[in-house]
Motif scaffolding. Sequence first.
Motif, short mmCIF file in Angstrom:
data_model
loop_
_atom_site.label_atom_id
_atom_site.label_comp_id
_atom_site.label_asym_id
_atom_site.label_seq_id
_atom_site.Cartn_x
_atom_site.Cartn_y
_atom_site.Cartn_z
N GLY A 106 0.80 -1.22 0.00
CA GLY A 106 0.00 0.00 0.00
C GLY A 106 0.83 1.27 0.00
N PRO A 107 0.30 2.34 0.63
CA PRO A 107 0.96 3.63 0.63
C PRO A 107 2.28 3.59 1.40
CG PRO A 107 -0.90 3.67 2.11
CD PRO A 107 -0.96 2.37 1.36
N GLY A 108 3.20 4.45 1.04
CA GLY A 108 4.46 4.50 1.76
C GLY A 108 5.56 5.17 0.96
N GLY A 109 5.32 5.41 -0.31
CA GLY A 109 6.33 6.10 -1.13
C GLY A 109 7.59 5.27 -1.28
N GLN A 110 8.75 5.93 -1.17
CA GLN A 110 10.03 5.24 -1.32
C GLN A 110 10.29 4.29 -0.15
OE1 GLN A 110 12.58 8.60 -1.62
NE2 GLN A 110 12.23 8.85 -3.81
N ASN A 111 9.61 4.54 0.94
CA ASN A 111 9.77 3.71 2.13
C ASN A 111 9.27 2.28 1.93
OD1 ASN A 111 10.97 4.32 4.53
ND2 ASN A 111 9.07 4.63 5.64
N VAL A 112 8.31 2.11 1.02
CA VAL A 112 7.59 0.84 0.90
C VAL A 112 8.52 -0.33 0.57
CG1 VAL A 112 6.94 0.91 -1.53
CG2 VAL A 112 5.38 -0.08 0.10
N ASN A 113 9.62 -0.07 -0.13
CA ASN A 113 10.53 -1.15 -0.51
C ASN A 113 11.58 -1.45 0.55
OD1 ASN A 113 9.26 -1.43 -3.01
ND2 ASN A 113 10.47 0.25 -3.86
N LYS A 114 11.65 -0.62 1.59
CA LYS A 114 12.70 -0.79 2.58
C LYS A 114 12.20 -1.26 3.94
CE LYS A 114 13.98 3.47 1.91
NZ LYS A 114 14.67 4.75 2.04
N VAL A 115 10.96 -0.91 4.30
CA VAL A 115 10.46 -1.14 5.65
C VAL A 115 9.32 -2.15 5.63
CG1 VAL A 115 9.53 -0.03 7.70
CG2 VAL A 115 11.07 1.22 6.21
N SER A 116 9.37 -3.09 6.55
CA SER A 116 8.30 -4.09 6.66
C SER A 116 7.22 -3.57 7.60
CB SER A 116 8.87 -5.40 7.19
OG SER A 116 9.83 -5.91 6.30
N THR A 117 6.21 -2.92 7.03
CA THR A 117 5.16 -2.32 7.86
C THR A 117 3.90 -3.16 7.92
OG1 THR A 117 4.41 -1.04 5.98
CG2 THR A 117 5.94 0.04 7.49
#
Length: 140
Positions: free
Chosen positions: A24-35
């Motif tokens: 889902g949403p997260g921008g550039q963060n989405v590929n680095k952080v397991s949310t």
Amino acid sequence: MLEITDDLSIDDRELEERFVRASGPGGQNVNKVSTAVELRFDVRHSGSLPLAVRDRLVRLAGRRITDDGVLVIKADRFRTQERNRDDARERLAELVRSALHVPKKRVATKPSRAARARRVDSKVKRGGVKKLRQSRPSFD
């Protein structure tokens, strides 16, 4: 402890949480952080729930339950791990609350004689209306 009602709760040791990458949403963060959170709860072997509630929960869970009786809830609506974790736990609690509700037994009934007569009368009347609509060619 996951509080379901005042007198029912699920021990945290029965819940297994895995943090995975969210789509889902997260921008550039989405590929680095397991949310995203994948919450697993073994319904069939749970000591916290009564047997009747476990059976209803298995039926209510539908495709979210594995063949082994493990309920899997994936939460990835939010951008933070903590909010997704709370969301998954609340969805599990809501599902268990709905399983606590015992459905009312349905009592089979028959339509009364008057109701059957009204039904037949309306069908005869409707048939009469359709009969009047038929256009019959006249051969004069």
